[in-house]
Scaffold this motif. Structure first.
Motif, PDB file in Angstrom:
ATOM      1  N   HIS A  97       0.811  -1.222   0.000  1.00 19.96           N
ATOM      2  CA  HIS A  97       0.000   0.000   0.000  1.00 19.96           C
ATOM      3  C   HIS A  97       0.847   1.277   0.000  1.00 19.96           C
ATOM      4  O   HIS A  97       0.298   2.372   0.170  1.00 19.96           O
ATOM      5  CB  HIS A  97      -0.965   0.011   1.186  1.00 19.96           C
ATOM      6  CG  HIS A  97      -2.313  -0.566   0.839  1.00 19.96           C
ATOM      7  ND1 HIS A  97      -2.874  -0.440  -0.411  1.00 19.96           N
ATOM      8  CD2 HIS A  97      -3.220  -1.247   1.579  1.00 19.96           C
ATOM      9  CE1 HIS A  97      -4.057  -1.037  -0.425  1.00 19.96           C
ATOM     10  NE2 HIS A  97      -4.285  -1.546   0.763  1.00 19.96           N
TER      11      HIS A  97
ATOM     12  N   SER B  36      -8.146  -0.122   9.932  1.00 17.89           N
ATOM     13  CA  SER B  36      -6.928   0.715   9.851  1.00 17.89           C
ATOM     14  C   SER B  36      -5.646  -0.031  10.161  1.00 17.89           C
ATOM     15  O   SER B  36      -4.574   0.426   9.798  1.00 17.89           O
ATOM     16  CB  SER B  36      -7.041   1.863  10.839  1.00 17.89           C
ATOM     17  OG  SER B  36      -6.967   1.340  12.168  1.00 17.89           O
TER      18      SER B  36
ATOM     19  N   LEU C 261     -10.879  -3.095  14.789  1.00 21.33           N
ATOM     20  CA  LEU C 261     -11.416  -3.999  15.791  1.00 21.33           C
ATOM     21  C   LEU C 261     -10.401  -4.286  16.911  1.00 21.33           C
ATOM     22  O   LEU C 261     -10.770  -4.474  18.064  1.00 21.33           O
ATOM     23  CB  LEU C 261     -11.753  -5.308  15.065  1.00 21.33           C
ATOM     24  CG  LEU C 261     -12.575  -6.364  15.735  1.00 21.33           C
ATOM     25  CD1 LEU C 261     -13.924  -5.819  16.167  1.00 21.33           C
ATOM     26  CD2 LEU C 261     -12.792  -7.514  14.750  1.00 21.33           C
TER      27      LEU C 261
ATOM     28  N   GLY D  85     -13.145  -0.737  17.595  1.00 19.43           N
ATOM     29  CA  GLY D  85     -14.511  -1.231  17.475  1.00 19.43           C
ATOM     30  C   GLY D  85     -14.753  -1.877  16.132  1.00 19.43           C
ATOM     31  O   GLY D  85     -13.904  -1.841  15.233  1.00 19.43           O
TER      32      GLY D  85
ATOM     33  N   VAL E 284     -16.517  -2.298  12.549  1.00 22.48           N
ATOM     34  CA  VAL E 284     -17.076  -1.402  11.513  1.00 22.48           C
ATOM     35  C   VAL E 284     -18.588  -1.525  11.417  1.00 22.48           C
ATOM     36  O   VAL E 284     -19.268  -0.530  11.195  1.00 22.48           O
ATOM     37  CB  VAL E 284     -16.520  -1.631  10.086  1.00 22.48           C
ATOM     38  CG1 VAL E 284     -15.182  -1.031   9.881  1.00 22.48           C
ATOM     39  CG2 VAL E 284     -16.575  -3.048   9.669  1.00 22.48           C
TER      40      VAL E 284
ATOM     41  N   ASP F 125     -10.458  -1.139   3.773  1.00 22.24           N
ATOM     42  CA  ASP F 125      -9.409  -2.097   3.379  1.00 22.24           C
ATOM     43  C   ASP F 125      -9.558  -3.371   4.220  1.00 22.24           C
ATOM     44  O   ASP F 125      -8.716  -3.677   5.063  1.00 22.24           O
ATOM     45  CB  ASP F 125      -8.029  -1.449   3.585  1.00 22.24           C
ATOM     46  CG  ASP F 125      -6.895  -2.347   3.129  1.00 22.24           C
ATOM     47  OD1 ASP F 125      -7.131  -3.221   2.270  1.00 22.24           O
ATOM     48  OD2 ASP F 125      -5.769  -2.184   3.637  1.00 22.24           O
TER      49      ASP F 125
ATOM     50  N   PRO G 134      -9.918  -7.331   5.588  1.00 24.81           N
ATOM     51  CA  PRO G 134      -9.257  -8.618   5.328  1.00 24.81           C
ATOM     52  C   PRO G 134     -10.245  -9.541   4.604  1.00 24.81           C
ATOM     53  O   PRO G 134     -11.428  -9.217   4.499  1.00 24.81           O
ATOM     54  CB  PRO G 134      -8.962  -9.144   6.736  1.00 24.81           C
ATOM     55  CG  PRO G 134     -10.032  -8.532   7.594  1.00 24.81           C
ATOM     56  CD  PRO G 134     -10.403  -7.213   6.964  1.00 24.81           C
TER      57      PRO G 134
ATOM     58  N   SER H 124     -12.945 -12.087   8.817  1.00 29.99           N
ATOM     59  CA  SER H 124     -12.655 -11.772  10.221  1.00 29.99           C
ATOM     60  C   SER H 124     -13.896 -12.036  11.058  1.00 29.99           C
ATOM     61  O   SER H 124     -15.014 -12.101  10.543  1.00 29.99           O
ATOM     62  CB  SER H 124     -12.224 -10.324  10.377  1.00 29.99           C
ATOM     63  OG  SER H 124     -13.341  -9.471  10.328  1.00 29.99           O
TER      64      SER H 124
HETATM   65  C1  LIG Z   1      -5.685  -5.977   5.986  1.00 34.00           C
HETATM   66  S1  LIG Z   1      -5.604  -5.207   7.551  1.00 34.00           S
HETATM   67  C2  LIG Z   1      -5.759  -3.548   7.042  1.00 34.00           C
HETATM   68  C3  LIG Z   1      -4.450  -2.895   6.659  1.00 34.00           C
HETATM   69  C4  LIG Z   1      -4.450  -1.411   6.749  1.00 34.00           C
HETATM   70  N1  LIG Z   1      -5.464  -0.788   5.917  1.00 34.00           N
HETATM   71  C5  LIG Z   1      -3.085  -0.840   6.395  1.00 34.00           C
HETATM   72  O1  LIG Z   1      -2.961  -0.154   5.371  1.00 34.00           O
HETATM   73  O2  LIG Z   1      -2.148  -1.114   7.140  1.00 34.00           O
HETATM   74  C6  LIG Z   1      -7.174  -5.626   8.233  1.00 34.00           C
HETATM   75  C7  LIG Z   1      -7.519  -5.005   9.593  1.00 34.00           C
HETATM   76  O3  LIG Z   1      -8.935  -5.093   9.748  1.00 34.00           O
HETATM   77  C8  LIG Z   1      -9.243  -5.245  11.117  1.00 34.00           C
HETATM   78  N2  LIG Z   1     -10.630  -5.769  11.204  1.00 34.00           N
HETATM   79  C9  LIG Z   1     -11.062  -7.004  10.869  1.00 34.00           C
HETATM   80  N3  LIG Z   1     -12.410  -7.095  11.030  1.00 34.00           N
HETATM   81  C10 LIG Z   1     -12.838  -5.893  11.459  1.00 34.00           C
HETATM   82  C11 LIG Z   1     -14.110  -5.365  11.798  1.00 34.00           C
HETATM   83  N4  LIG Z   1     -15.214  -6.116  11.724  1.00 34.00           N
HETATM   84  N5  LIG Z   1     -14.184  -4.078  12.204  1.00 34.00           N
HETATM   85  C12 LIG Z   1     -13.050  -3.307  12.273  1.00 34.00           C
HETATM   86  N6  LIG Z   1     -11.826  -3.748  11.962  1.00 34.00           N
HETATM   87  C13 LIG Z   1     -11.702  -5.034  11.565  1.00 34.00           C
HETATM   88  C14 LIG Z   1      -8.165  -6.178  11.629  1.00 34.00           C
HETATM   89  O4  LIG Z   1      -8.025  -6.053  13.034  1.00 34.00           O
HETATM   90  C15 LIG Z   1      -6.938  -5.705  10.823  1.00 34.00           C
HETATM   91  O5  LIG Z   1      -6.172  -4.787  11.572  1.00 34.00           O
END
Ligand SMILES: C[S@@+](CC[C@H](N)C(=O)[O-])C[C@H]1O[C@@H](n2cnc3c(N)ncnc32)[C@H](O)[C@@H]1O
Length: 317
Positions: A128, A149, A171, A198, A200, A220, A222, A225
């Motif tokens: 990224h 994030s 989260l 929290g 999303v 962004d 995953p 999750s």
């Molecule tokens: C692929 S990483 C994102 C990378 C980030 N955008 C970056 O540029 O570094 C996915 C993130 O989504 C978070 N996550 C997963 N499910 C979530 C949810 N339901 N709500 C909020 N965050 C979540 C995870 O904890 C993880 O930190």
């Protein structure tokens, strides 16, 4: 060793190595022959992180990688095996002494804390890097919402680029704490930031009820999750996620959407985003496409290796 040298020289000749630079120096799926195809090498200042995908299982890290990095003055090398499913193990030290705690690396205009030990990821996704530079150049004056994030690298890029305010949502509480640390590392003001640990699917409707609107929303997620509000997967929830995000976008706002999934095709992804836009009665223009950067080359004819997909979209109204 030829393929490692070729990859290194290509980056060197293009001035991609800076002081304390974070950079993918070798991407096996495109740059490796048969033996190195399942390896990637990331540089964090003088320290190196070697990822091996399960496809490489059995052999471990070939001596040629270690010899190569040693010859280039590596202070330390760790390796992590990443299974195609499930959680990877912790990194193993192969050479030198990696820093015990977090240390600083750089991309142009930006600084980040990374960690080589006791972590399943160093804390900075190098694919990224172009998106961070885009936000750094474009976010002046924006109210930004960065969801999923992780360690807040995209928040930092927007903040350092002059965003008026950045809300960072993930989260995982440790990720949010790391994001706060990265924000402070860049000398950004705490008044222009909000950090939320929290889900999303709980927070996007809640921000809407609070009457919030953003000039830029970043998604962004995953591939899969499990959160408080149930599970999320790109296979089933992309439309719902995008509809929730679009409802928070100010007129003319920018939606940055990216997924990390070889299984979801561009056309399937586009159909979900379009269907969310129709549901919200919004129209979007594509400003640019998010794809793997040049430091992550893949072979022509191996489209399935191009896992990173997305768009930077601008709402027409
Ligand atoms: C692929 S990483 C994102 C990378 C980030 N955008 C970056 O540029 O570094 C996915 C993130 O989504 C978070 N996550 C997963 N499910 C979530 C949810 N339901 N709500 C909020 N965050 C979540 C995870 O904890 C993880 O930190």
């Amino acid at each position: 060793m030829k393929e490692l040298e070729r990859a290194w020289r290509w980056r060197e000749e293009r001035g991609l190595f800076g002081e304390l630079q974070a950079l993918r120096v070798f991407h096996g799926p495109g740059e490796g022959g048969k033996e190195l195809r399942a390896f990637a090498i990331d540089r964090f200042g003088g320290h190196y992180w070697v990822t091996q995908w399960e496809r490489a299982a059995g052999g471990g890290v070939p001596a040629k990688i270690l010899d190569f990095l040693r010859a280039r003055g590596a202070a330390s090398v760790v390796t992590l095996s990443r299974p195609e499913q499930g959680v990877p193990e912790e990194p193993q030290v192969l050479l030198g002494e990696p820093p015990e705690g977090r240390f600083t690396v750089k991309e142009p205009g930006l600084k980040f804390h990374v960690q080589m030990l006791k972590a399943r990821h160093p804390g900075l996704f190098l694919d990224h890097a172009p998106l961070r530079q885009w936000l750094f150049r474009r976010a002046r004056g924006w109210r930004v919402l960065n969801t999923f994030s992780y360690t807040g690298s995209l928040s930092v890029a927007a903040g350092a680029g002059g965003a008026a305010h950045v809300t960072t949502l993930d989260l995982a509480k440790p990720a949010i704490q790391w994001a706060e640390q990265n924000w402070a590392l860049n000398g950004l003001a705490s008044e222009s930031a909000r950090f939320i640990a929290g889900d999303v699917f709980e927070w996007l409707p809640r921000l809407r009820r609070e009457g919030k609107l953003f000039d830029c929303v970043i998604l962004d997620p995953p591939s899969f999750s499990r959160g408080k509000k149930g599970s999320f997967s790109t296979a089933k929830d992309l439309k719902k996620l995008h509809a929730e995000a679009m409802a928070l976008l100010a007129p003319g706002g920018v939606l940055v959407t990216s997924i990390n999934s070889a299984q979801i095709s561009w056309s399937r992804y586009e159909a979900d985003v379009l269907s969310a836009a129709r549901e919200c009665r919004r129209e979007f223009e594509i400003l640019s496409r998010i794809d793997l950067p040049e430091t992550f080359p893949t072979r022509l004819g191996s489209e399935e290796d191009r896992y990173l997909k997305g768009w930077i979209l601008r709402a027409r109204q």
